[in-house]
Design a protein around this motif. Structure first.
Motif, short mmCIF file in Angstrom:
data_model
loop_
_atom_site.label_atom_id
_atom_site.label_comp_id
_atom_site.label_asym_id
_atom_site.label_seq_id
_atom_site.Cartn_x
_atom_site.Cartn_y
_atom_site.Cartn_z
N SER A 44 -24.99 16.04 -10.41
CA SER A 44 -24.75 15.07 -9.28
C SER A 44 -23.16 14.67 -9.35
O SER A 44 -22.29 14.88 -10.26
N CYS A 45 -23.04 13.85 -8.39
CA CYS A 45 -21.64 13.25 -8.34
C CYS A 45 -21.80 11.79 -8.50
O CYS A 45 -22.86 11.13 -8.57
N ALA A 46 -20.37 11.11 -8.61
CA ALA A 46 -20.72 9.56 -9.04
C ALA A 46 -21.39 8.81 -7.78
O ALA A 46 -21.93 7.68 -8.00
N GLU A 47 -20.97 9.18 -6.34
CA GLU A 47 -21.69 8.57 -5.41
C GLU A 47 -23.28 8.51 -5.61
O GLU A 47 -23.68 7.42 -5.17
N GLU A 48 -23.73 9.56 -6.01
CA GLU A 48 -25.27 9.66 -5.89
C GLU A 48 -25.62 8.72 -7.16
O GLU A 48 -26.82 8.00 -6.95
N LEU A 49 -24.97 8.59 -8.39
CA LEU A 49 -25.41 8.02 -9.03
C LEU A 49 -25.53 6.56 -8.70
O LEU A 49 -26.29 5.72 -9.08
N ASN A 50 -24.38 6.07 -8.32
CA ASN A 50 -24.22 4.56 -8.00
C ASN A 50 -25.17 4.08 -6.52
O ASN A 50 -25.70 3.20 -6.90
N LEU A 51 -25.40 5.05 -5.93
CA LEU A 51 -26.60 5.04 -4.94
C LEU A 51 -27.92 4.43 -5.45
O LEU A 51 -28.60 3.64 -5.05
N VAL A 52 -28.60 5.66 -6.52
CA VAL A 52 -29.58 5.42 -7.11
C VAL A 52 -29.68 4.07 -8.07
O VAL A 52 -30.60 3.29 -8.11
N LEU A 53 -28.43 3.86 -8.72
CA LEU A 53 -28.44 2.56 -9.41
C LEU A 53 -28.56 1.27 -8.82
O LEU A 53 -29.13 0.15 -9.22
N GLN A 54 -27.95 1.08 -7.63
CA GLN A 54 -27.96 0.06 -6.66
C GLN A 54 -29.24 0.01 -6.05
O GLN A 54 -29.90 -1.20 -5.86
#
Length: 387
Positions: free
Chosen positions: A267-277
């Protein structure tokens, strides 16, 4: 493919075991150690945690071998080395992996581990902190522990493994994402990762106390484009080339390759942040990116010799040995799935071809290929009940 029943790292201590071929994971643990230390120190002074006597720790995707018990030692060192005296007298340590993990090898290593702990405390004239170690088999894509039983959760090199191969893939001649994959394949992998990671976070949110900490490290990618040439999935593309070469020689059927896909996603950081939010139970304390060589065992020496990172080997034998080491590092994590699908008879031949392709890749390139490692440190939010 039933991932939860099939996937496991190679067992035992032989030449193609995970125990003998996990230097990449060990180096990652070393790189991530400062983040773990900071998370545990911050945890100890948290108002939600301060004053506890029994601390719950879980290592998710623990595998087996010499790396497995490192986390316990690191956490104990942090607690006993803290500036302020701790009230913690015992650690409840839960080692988790899938059902077919080699837990027996872990348990066989515990007597020596406990003896070293006792000797270390005796030499430093400190009171022994008791670690109570148990195994919790099962998938971390779902609940594993009682509610609010954990204070610190760690996972290294596990969350890039999906709960299943995305459904309905039309990915013939490939076994994962490649630079020529159609958009529908990329979308299917991305959606499966997001679904799995959200379920992982939701499950841990029930099990971790408010203010608890979680440090996760896993394979990632530096940009939003998963199809970058020789990018984060290229090791699987080379393995697909080895399989297709065996198809051309009549060793295996093409249909077998067409129907095999790896449940892996970087994954990339953008995907991680999307799921975390979207999930909403955790605050991101740190999100960092590291790079590490495919062959981590030679990276330190090469970095000393060639500071700018040029990829130079002394001779052809060094290239061959390095290619073999990288092939083994993939073999120990993927062989269980490949055996289940293709049969064990082709494994030696397949990975010899794979090692040769990796060596050629090294020889043809002037820069060392690297993995991208994402490390994220999370804090469980203080959730006020509305009941």
């Amino acid at each position: 493919m039933e991932v939860t029943q099939i996937l496991h790292m190679n067992k035992g201590e032989g030449e193609t075991s995970y125990a003998k071929n996990s230097t990449l994971q060990r180096k990652t643990l070393s790189m991530v150690k400062p983040i773990i230390v900071e998370a545990v120190l911050e945890l100890m002074i948290s108002s939600n945690i301060m004053g506890i006597e029994s601390m719950g720790i879980a290592d998710l995707g623990c595998s087996s071998g010499p790396n497995t018990l490192l986390l316990i030692s690191q956490v104990m060192d942090v607690i006993r080395g803290a500036d302020q005296p701790s009230t913690i007298t015992e650690l409840r340590v839960y080692l988790n992996d899938l059902f077919s993990n080699d837990f027996n090898t872990i348990f066989m290593s515990l007597p020596e581990f406990f003896n070293k702990l006792k000797q270390g405390y005796h030499d430093n004239h400190q009171h022994l902190m008791n670690p109570f170690i148990s195994a919790v088999p099962g998938s971390f894509y779902g609940p594993l522990f009682p509610r609010k039983s954990l204070h610190f959760v760690h996972s290294c090199f596990s969350l890039h493994w999906l709960s299943q191969v995305p459904a309905g893939l039309n990915n013939k001649g490939k076994i994962c994402i490649s630079n020529s994959s159609p958009q529908c394949v990329i979308d299917a992998y991305s959606m499966q990762f997001q679904k799995d990671f959200e379920l992982f976070l939701r499950s841990r949110a029930q099990e971790i106390v408010d203010g608890g900490r979680m440090v996760l490290s896993f394979m990632g990618r530096p940009s939003s484009d998963p199809t970058a040439a020789q990018g984060p999935f290229y090791q699987w593309e080379l393995l697909a080339h080895a399989l297709m070469a065996m198809v051309l020689e009549g060793c295996i059927q093409k249909e077998k390759v067409d129907s095999f896909n790896v449940p892996y996603y970087a994954s990339c950081a953008e995907e991680l942040n999307l799921v975390l939010q979207k999930e909403g139970s955790f605050i991101t304390d740190h999100l960092k990116t590291f790079e590490i060589d495919w062959d981590s065992s030679v990276s330190d020496r090469l970095d000393q010799d060639i500071p700018n990172g040029a990829f130079v080997f002394d001779d052809d034998q060094m290239i061959t040995r390095s290619g073999q080491r990288v092939a083994n590092s993939i073999r120990v994590v993927a062989e269980s799935m490949l055996k289940s699908h293709f049969g064990k008879e082709i494994m030696d031949d397949l990975f010899q071809r794979y090692a040769e392709l990796i060596s050629k890749h090294f020889s043809d390139n002037t820069t060392r290929p690297k993995y991208t490692i994402l490390v994220i440190s999370l804090i469980k939010k203080n959730l006020i009940s509305t009941n």
